[in-house]
Design an enzyme around this catalytic site. Structure first.
Site, PDB file in Angstrom:
ATOM      1  N   LYS A  62     -13.359  21.743  14.069  1.00  0.00           N
ATOM      2  CA  LYS A  62     -12.934  22.970  14.206  1.00  0.00           C
ATOM      3  C   LYS A  62     -13.003  22.963  15.821  1.00  0.00           C
ATOM      4  CE  LYS A  62     -13.295  25.154   9.779  1.00  0.00           C
ATOM      5  NZ  LYS A  62     -13.897  26.049   9.014  1.00  0.00           N
ATOM      6  N   TYR A 115      -4.406  28.164   5.871  1.00  0.00           N
ATOM      7  CA  TYR A 115      -5.424  29.038   5.361  1.00  0.00           C
ATOM      8  C   TYR A 115      -4.630  29.860   4.574  1.00  0.00           C
ATOM      9  CZ  TYR A 115      -9.442  26.782   7.771  1.00  0.00           C
ATOM     10  OH  TYR A 115     -10.454  25.963   8.187  1.00  0.00           O
ATOM     11  N   ASN A 147     -17.628  27.132  12.256  1.00  0.00           N
ATOM     12  CA  ASN A 147     -18.613  26.306  11.155  1.00  0.00           C
ATOM     13  C   ASN A 147     -18.456  24.726  11.514  1.00  0.00           C
ATOM     14  OD1 ASN A 147     -16.742  26.352   9.807  1.00  0.00           O
ATOM     15  ND2 ASN A 147     -17.739  27.073   7.914  1.00  0.00           N
ATOM     16  N   HIS A 149     -13.993  21.539   8.511  1.00  0.00           N
ATOM     17  CA  HIS A 149     -13.233  21.866   7.302  1.00  0.00           C
ATOM     18  C   HIS A 149     -13.246  20.593   6.535  1.00  0.00           C
ATOM     19  CE1 HIS A 149     -10.338  22.941   4.473  1.00  0.00           C
ATOM     20  NE2 HIS A 149      -9.776  21.929   4.598  1.00  0.00           N
ATOM     21  N   GLU A 190      -3.414  18.783   1.863  1.00  0.00           N
ATOM     22  CA  GLU A 190      -3.755  18.982   3.042  1.00  0.00           C
ATOM     23  C   GLU A 190      -3.435  17.722   3.915  1.00  0.00           C
ATOM     24  OE1 GLU A 190      -7.317  22.274   2.229  1.00  0.00           O
ATOM     25  OE2 GLU A 190      -7.997  20.221   2.789  1.00  0.00           O
TER      26      GLU A 190
HETATM   27  P1  IDP Z   1     -15.581  25.999   3.142  1.00  0.00           P
HETATM   28  O1  IDP Z   1     -15.079  25.769   4.707  1.00  0.00           O
HETATM   29  O2  IDP Z   1     -16.916  25.800   3.044  1.00  0.00           O
HETATM   30  O3  IDP Z   1     -14.636  25.411   2.307  1.00  0.00           O
HETATM   31  P2  IDP Z   1     -14.215  28.742   2.630  1.00  0.00           P
HETATM   32  O4  IDP Z   1     -14.946  29.718   1.586  1.00  0.00           O
HETATM   33  O5  IDP Z   1     -13.239  27.956   1.969  1.00  0.00           O
HETATM   34  O6  IDP Z   1     -15.453  27.838   3.148  1.00  0.00           O
HETATM   35  O7  IDP Z   1     -13.764  29.395   3.758  1.00  0.00           O
HETATM   36  C1  IDP Z   1     -13.004  28.860   4.673  1.00  0.00           C
HETATM   37  C2  IDP Z   1     -13.361  29.050   6.223  1.00  0.00           C
HETATM   38  O8  IDP Z   1     -13.102  30.350   6.402  1.00  0.00           O
HETATM   39  C3  IDP Z   1     -14.862  28.869   6.229  1.00  0.00           C
HETATM   40  O9  IDP Z   1     -15.203  27.419   6.725  1.00  0.00           O
HETATM   41  C4  IDP Z   1     -15.172  29.556   7.650  1.00  0.00           C
HETATM   42  O10 IDP Z   1     -14.797  29.121   8.881  1.00  0.00           O
HETATM   43  C5  IDP Z   1     -14.229  30.871   7.067  1.00  0.00           C
HETATM   44  N1  IDP Z   1     -15.050  31.939   6.602  1.00  0.00           N
HETATM   45  C6  IDP Z   1     -15.446  31.881   5.362  1.00  0.00           C
HETATM   46  N2  IDP Z   1     -16.277  33.173   5.061  1.00  0.00           N
HETATM   47  C7  IDP Z   1     -16.140  33.809   6.224  1.00  0.00           C
HETATM   48  C8  IDP Z   1     -17.058  35.004   6.669  1.00  0.00           C
HETATM   49  O11 IDP Z   1     -17.433  35.563   5.667  1.00  0.00           O
HETATM   50  N3  IDP Z   1     -16.593  35.481   7.719  1.00  0.00           N
HETATM   51  C9  IDP Z   1     -15.823  34.627   8.772  1.00  0.00           C
HETATM   52  N4  IDP Z   1     -15.483  33.564   8.657  1.00  0.00           N
HETATM   53  C10 IDP Z   1     -15.414  33.123   7.279  1.00  0.00           C
END
Ligand code: IDP
Length: 140
Positions: free
Chosen positions: A11, A51, A114, A117, A128
């Site tokens: 990312k 997304y 983070n 993905h 994907e």
């Molecule tokens: P994952 O990437 O670990 O599968 P998901 O719940 O599918 O997690 O969420 C997708 C992405 O959305 C996360 O990797 C993160 O970048 C973003 N995200 C998830 N929860 C939050 C939040 O509470 N605040 C801001 N961004 C979030």
């Protein structure tokens, strides 16, 4: 366990901080082979489509803006149980909850920024991969 393919994104927070190589090393050390890789700049429409499953979540706008803020590296990783193995190497979504040695523990800035993905199931992995790569680009 069967050989699987999964889809990965390095990312914007990670490409911006020159962490691509260190993240790829984590994949390779875990036994995941990079069978396709390219650096791209997403458009807003592409980020919103990718997304789409999160479109009703409060962080959707922020997430899409983040994903277009810098180039990303999209990859296909192959190996035994690749989907689960990649999720393990990535660590929990929130770096505060991620286990030691995981990518998100070492590199992620926040729950949103983070670093990586990774697909969460065989169906999403197939979708994907097809969203970003043609068959010709997958070199096993
Ligand atoms: P994952 O990437 O670990 O599968 P998901 O719940 O599918 O997690 O969420 C997708 C992405 O959305 C996360 O990797 C993160 O970048 C973003 N995200 C998830 N929860 C939050 C939040 O509470 N605040 C801001 N961004 C979030």
């Amino acid at each position: 366990m069967a050989i699987q393919r999964t889809f990965s994104i390095i990312k914007p927070d990670a490409t911006k901080r020159n962490l691509t190589g260190r993240i790829v090393a984590k994949f390779e050390e875990a036994g995941l082979r990079i069978v396709a890789s390219k650096r791209i700049q997403l458009t807003l429409a592409q980020a919103q489509q990718f997304y789409g499953v999160h479109k009703d979540r409060p962080f959707f706008g922020e997430l899409c803006e983040f994903m277009i803020s810098e180039p990303i590296v999209v990859q296909v990783l192959e190996g035994e149980d690749a989907i689960a193995k990649n999720r393990e190497v990535m660590g929990a979504t929130n770096p505060a909850d991620a286990a030691d040695g995981t990518i998100r523990k070492e590199f992620a800035l926040s729950i949103g920024e983070n670093s990586v993905h990774g697909s969460d199931a065989p169906e999403t992995a197939a979708e994907e991969i097809a969203f970003f790569f043609s068959g010709l680009e997958l070199v096993g």
